[in-house]
Motif scaffolding. Structure first.
Motif, PDB file in Angstrom:
ATOM      1  N   LEU A 221     124.817  91.390  22.422  1.00 52.61           N
ATOM      2  CA  LEU A 221     124.578  92.006  21.275  1.00 52.61           C
ATOM      3  C   LEU A 221     122.818  92.107  20.627  1.00 52.61           C
ATOM      4  O   LEU A 221     122.781  92.520  19.939  1.00 52.61           O
ATOM      5  CB  LEU A 221     124.551  90.338  19.974  1.00 52.61           C
ATOM      6  CG  LEU A 221     126.864  90.561  20.136  1.00 52.61           C
ATOM      7  CD1 LEU A 221     126.941  89.052  19.526  1.00 52.61           C
ATOM      8  CD2 LEU A 221     127.490  91.810  19.256  1.00 52.61           C
ATOM      9  N   ARG A 222     122.099  91.214  21.184  1.00 51.68           N
ATOM     10  CA  ARG A 222     120.616  91.577  21.177  1.00 51.68           C
ATOM     11  C   ARG A 222     120.390  93.069  21.496  1.00 51.68           C
ATOM     12  O   ARG A 222     119.654  93.466  21.017  1.00 51.68           O
ATOM     13  CB  ARG A 222     119.924  90.677  21.912  1.00 51.68           C
ATOM     14  CG  ARG A 222     120.323  89.311  21.074  1.00 51.68           C
ATOM     15  CD  ARG A 222     119.607  88.052  21.741  1.00 51.68           C
ATOM     16  NE  ARG A 222     117.968  88.234  23.056  1.00 51.68           N
ATOM     17  CZ  ARG A 222     117.206  87.279  22.477  1.00 51.68           C
ATOM     18  NH1 ARG A 222     116.894  87.032  21.178  1.00 51.68           N
ATOM     19  NH2 ARG A 222     116.066  88.196  23.308  1.00 51.68           N
ATOM     20  N   ARG A 223     120.651  93.532  22.928  1.00 48.53           N
ATOM     21  CA  ARG A 223     120.833  94.627  23.447  1.00 48.53           C
ATOM     22  C   ARG A 223     121.112  96.178  22.154  1.00 48.53           C
ATOM     23  O   ARG A 223     120.709  96.576  21.715  1.00 48.53           O
ATOM     24  CB  ARG A 223     121.145  95.349  24.205  1.00 48.53           C
ATOM     25  CG  ARG A 223     120.852  94.945  25.752  1.00 48.53           C
ATOM     26  CD  ARG A 223     120.782  95.324  26.685  1.00 48.53           C
ATOM     27  NE  ARG A 223     122.094  95.199  27.176  1.00 48.53           N
ATOM     28  CZ  ARG A 223     123.131  94.003  27.970  1.00 48.53           C
ATOM     29  NH1 ARG A 223     121.840  93.137  28.119  1.00 48.53           N
ATOM     30  NH2 ARG A 223     124.272  93.539  28.390  1.00 48.53           N
ATOM     31  N   ARG A 224     121.950  95.135  21.467  1.00 49.67           N
ATOM     32  CA  ARG A 224     123.162  96.934  20.599  1.00 49.67           C
ATOM     33  C   ARG A 224     122.895  96.343  19.592  1.00 49.67           C
ATOM     34  O   ARG A 224     123.090  97.893  17.894  1.00 49.67           O
ATOM     35  CB  ARG A 224     124.418  96.467  20.736  1.00 49.67           C
ATOM     36  CG  ARG A 224     124.979  97.048  21.704  1.00 49.67           C
ATOM     37  CD  ARG A 224     126.549  96.273  22.224  1.00 49.67           C
ATOM     38  NE  ARG A 224     127.225  96.860  23.295  1.00 49.67           N
ATOM     39  CZ  ARG A 224     126.869  97.146  24.428  1.00 49.67           C
ATOM     40  NH1 ARG A 224     126.158  95.831  24.827  1.00 49.67           N
ATOM     41  NH2 ARG A 224     127.442  97.498  25.411  1.00 49.67           N
ATOM     42  N   TYR A 225     121.773  95.063  18.646  1.00 50.61           N
ATOM     43  CA  TYR A 225     121.572  95.380  17.315  1.00 50.61           C
ATOM     44  C   TYR A 225     120.052  95.271  17.186  1.00 50.61           C
ATOM     45  O   TYR A 225     119.428  93.735  17.052  1.00 50.61           O
ATOM     46  CB  TYR A 225     122.228  94.337  16.500  1.00 50.61           C
ATOM     47  CG  TYR A 225     123.926  94.498  16.377  1.00 50.61           C
ATOM     48  CD1 TYR A 225     124.867  95.590  15.584  1.00 50.61           C
ATOM     49  CD2 TYR A 225     124.627  93.836  17.595  1.00 50.61           C
ATOM     50  CE1 TYR A 225     125.607  94.990  14.664  1.00 50.61           C
ATOM     51  CE2 TYR A 225     126.060  94.389  17.180  1.00 50.61           C
ATOM     52  CZ  TYR A 225     126.314  94.903  16.017  1.00 50.61           C
ATOM     53  OH  TYR A 225     127.705  95.297  15.885  1.00 50.61           O
ATOM     54  N   PRO A 226     119.473  96.244  17.793  1.00 52.48           N
ATOM     55  CA  PRO A 226     117.726  95.465  18.209  1.00 52.48           C
ATOM     56  C   PRO A 226     117.433  95.531  16.041  1.00 52.48           C
ATOM     57  O   PRO A 226     117.954  96.297  14.734  1.00 52.48           O
ATOM     58  CB  PRO A 226     116.916  96.500  17.953  1.00 52.48           C
ATOM     59  CG  PRO A 226     118.362  97.585  17.926  1.00 52.48           C
ATOM     60  CD  PRO A 226     119.231  97.320  18.602  1.00 52.48           C
ATOM     61  N   GLY A 227     116.395  94.554  16.474  1.00 54.64           N
ATOM     62  CA  GLY A 227     115.880  93.757  14.402  1.00 54.64           C
ATOM     63  C   GLY A 227     116.663  92.508  14.023  1.00 54.64           C
ATOM     64  O   GLY A 227     116.038  92.756  13.148  1.00 54.64           O
ATOM     65  N   VAL A 228     117.858  92.536  14.489  1.00 56.40           N
ATOM     66  CA  VAL A 228     118.772  91.420  13.918  1.00 56.40           C
ATOM     67  C   VAL A 228     118.603  90.136  14.789  1.00 56.40           C
ATOM     68  O   VAL A 228     118.712  90.130  15.177  1.00 56.40           O
ATOM     69  CB  VAL A 228     120.368  92.045  14.101  1.00 56.40           C
ATOM     70  CG1 VAL A 228     121.398  90.788  13.788  1.00 56.40           C
ATOM     71  CG2 VAL A 228     120.286  93.447  13.814  1.00 56.40           C
ATOM     72  N   ARG A 229     118.139  88.889  13.467  1.00 52.63           N
ATOM     73  CA  ARG A 229     118.501  88.027  13.959  1.00 52.63           C
ATOM     74  C   ARG A 229     119.508  87.173  13.657  1.00 52.63           C
ATOM     75  O   ARG A 229     120.311  86.981  13.103  1.00 52.63           O
ATOM     76  CB  ARG A 229     117.339  87.501  12.819  1.00 52.63           C
ATOM     77  CG  ARG A 229     115.782  87.385  13.241  1.00 52.63           C
ATOM     78  CD  ARG A 229     115.165  86.804  12.325  1.00 52.63           C
ATOM     79  NE  ARG A 229     115.447  85.125  12.690  1.00 52.63           N
ATOM     80  CZ  ARG A 229     114.726  84.510  13.689  1.00 52.63           C
ATOM     81  NH1 ARG A 229     113.391  84.981  14.333  1.00 52.63           N
ATOM     82  NH2 ARG A 229     114.735  82.948  13.667  1.00 52.63           N
TER      83      ARG A 229
END
Length: 197
Positions: free
Chosen positions: A98-106
């Motif tokens: 998820l961190r790879r697919r949604y950069p800038g999302v916390r």
């Protein structure tokens, strides 16, 4: 398979993972509480293909998704089978993807106190704790076991007081908050035992 959930850069998304076997009013209750208490922009139900810590597999994913969507009717909550799409089996794998697919999302991981009590059994649990903030919602009977758990002791200094739980959204991991709530005592296990699923 369903469409992947949408998230915008800068948003704070709570992740409530589980088999949801079956989904119930307690899941709805903690979801609404998490949005409010932890200051989340949105919350995703991650309906997992299966739980590695459980011996018996859950009901078919399509059935659990259908019931979950019917039950969780809230404009800021998304029910998703993204773990099945990603092919991840463990929480740490899901968070990495998820961190790879949604950069800038916390992302903030949301769990019940019962999960904190055995969190040290999860694969890469220290990595999870040191990667995303964790919001813990108390369920009846689980408060003492959770507070005395290995994870709670190891990361005692990273705990945010319940009255400041809304700051979790911007906290740097490791950070976790434990919130006591008047909780629903429903559980998926009890529902299955009564033959209601």
């Amino acid at each position: 398979m369903t469409a992947r959930p949408v998230a915008k850069r800068g948003q704070v998304i709570g992740l409530l993972g589980g088999s949801f076997d079956p989904p119930h009013a307690g899941h709805v209750h903690i979801s609404k509480a998490a949005l409010k208490r932890f200051g989340l922009d949105r919350l995703w139900w991650l309906v997992s293909p299966g739980n590695p810590l459980k011996e018996n597999g859950p009901a078919p994913l399509a059935d659990r998704m259908q019931v979950a969507r019917a039950m969780m009717d809230h404009p800021r909550v998304t029910v998703t089978d993204i773990e099945a799409q990603l092919g991840t089996r463990y929480t740490a794998q899901t968070l990495m993807a998820l961190r790879r697919r949604y950069p800038g999302v916390r992302f903030v991981w949301i769990m019940g106190a019962d999960n904190l009590a055995q969190f040290h059994r999860w694969q890469d649990w220290r990595w999870i704790m040191e990667t995303v903030p964790i919001g813990v919602l108390a369920r009846p009977g689980d408060r003492i076991a959770a507070r005395m758990s290995k994870a709670a002791k190891v990361y005692a200094r990273a705990r945010i007081p319940g009255r400041a739980a809304h700051t979790l959204r911007r906290a740097q991991a490791p950070a976790w908050a434990f919130v006591n709530l008047p909780m629903s005592d429903q559980s998926s296990t009890a529902i299955r035992k009564r033959g209601e699923w």
